[in-house]
Design an enzyme around this catalytic site. Sequence first.
Site, PDB file in Angstrom:
ATOM      1  CG  ASP A   1      -0.139  -0.188   2.452  1.00 30.68           C
ATOM      2  OD1 ASP A   1       0.779  -0.627   2.686  1.00 30.68           O
ATOM      3  OD2 ASP A   1      -0.662   0.540   3.453  1.00 30.68           O
TER       4      ASP A   1
ATOM      5  CE  LYS B   1      -1.059   1.027   6.488  1.00 32.22           C
ATOM      6  NZ  LYS B   1       0.302   1.195   6.019  1.00 32.22           N
TER       7      LYS B   1
ATOM      8  CD  GLU C   1       1.141   0.627  10.599  1.00 27.52           C
ATOM      9  OE1 GLU C   1       2.365   0.834  10.290  1.00 27.52           O
ATOM     10  OE2 GLU C   1       0.172   0.647   9.598  1.00 27.52           O
TER      11      GLU C   1
ATOM     12  CD  GLU D   1       6.364   2.530  11.733  1.00 26.89           C
ATOM     13  OE1 GLU D   1       7.524   2.325  11.687  1.00 26.89           O
ATOM     14  OE2 GLU D   1       5.449   2.676  10.881  1.00 26.89           O
TER      15      GLU D   1
ATOM     16  CE  LYS E   1       2.007  -2.893   9.086  1.00 24.47           C
ATOM     17  NZ  LYS E   1       1.923  -2.989   7.799  1.00 24.47           N
TER      18      LYS E   1
ATOM     19  CB  SER F   1       1.457  -6.633   8.512  1.00 25.29           C
ATOM     20  OG  SER F   1       0.979  -5.689   7.661  1.00 25.29           O
TER      21      SER F   1
ATOM     22  CE1 TYR G   1       4.853   1.236   3.909  1.00 27.49           C
ATOM     23  CE2 TYR G   1       2.639   1.343   3.671  1.00 27.49           C
ATOM     24  CZ  TYR G   1       3.420   0.805   3.389  1.00 27.49           C
ATOM     25  OH  TYR G   1       3.653  -0.675   3.132  1.00 27.49           O
TER      26      TYR G   1
END
Length: 368
Positions: free
Chosen positions: A34, A151, A192, A194, A234, A305, A368
Amino acid sequence: MTHPFPSLTPEQKKALSDIAQKIVAEGKGILAADESVGTMGNRLKKISVENTEENRRAFRELLFTSAFATATKMSDSVGGIIFFHETLYQSTKDGVLFRKLVQDQNVVVGIKVDKGTAVLAGTDGETTTQGLDGLAERCAQYKKDGADFAKWRCVLKISDPCPSSLAIMENANVLARYASICQQNGLVPIVEPEILPDGDHDLLRCQHATEKVLSAVYKALNDHHVYLEGTLLKPNMVTPGHSCTKKYTPEEIGFATVTALRRTVPAAVPGICFLSGGQSEEEASLNLDAINKCPLHKPWKLTFSYGRALQASALAAWSGKKENVKAGQQAFCKRAQINSLASRGKYAPSGDSDTSASQSLFTASYVY
């Protein structure tokens, strides 16, 4: 007081739970494909390939058709693939929609739904994630178009003042709101939060930050009445900062990671799918294997993932050349099979990893 207003019917809950369980079935993980147009451009630039829609499409076709060229089954090691909006509507060179191609291989289609980060004023460059406006309508459309999970990435960092209480609480609530909206529209939310590996902090500092962040996330998910059995987590693995001078073994990383998760993640969550966070392909596999070999009790599936840590060798082998497509597919399948073994604690390195697999994939302040 017990919440008297159920947000999901029993049928909706079962559908969400079934999807989540399918994605993290034994030996399966997630391919994160993605990357945004800009991020994919940075990957292509490293192999001297122009960032065009056709080149992005060609590489993703290489990944999604790899099983056909290597006499393997993608669904043996990959339970779900996260798509970018552009990719969801692209097709193979023969005109088959990617989402149909993936579904026909018994792999679940997912979609990235966040709109990127925005700085939180008054903090040390900390961020929240945008995209809640119009999210319900986007989720409904993506569900019609074949997606079954979603996500949303929130980003935190470790420094002297970070992660701050403001950043922790804001991102936890954003993730909870996103998760609730997804479930109302039939999508399993991947949550997620992170924590970036930037910095020189040690393993214990990362463990402490991870516990604080995950505690807040699950408090928010419960406050927003999110059905945990129909979610996936995630997170980052608990690792030292990229600039930390002390080196830790996979066993130490595995123990710290499982300890943090046991203290914060309810057993109702079906699976925890780790992001690779700039680790090399081989590092990400060895650490996942160590996590699964950790002797502590683990009530969830612990799998992967991965984006960079599943694609780096394949990208290098392909290098944008048609005659290298099969080599790229073989490289991808090899990493997928290794991570499948690691997700069961059964990976035994052979020592013949190629150069690409051992190269660091770290990017400072990764977007990302």
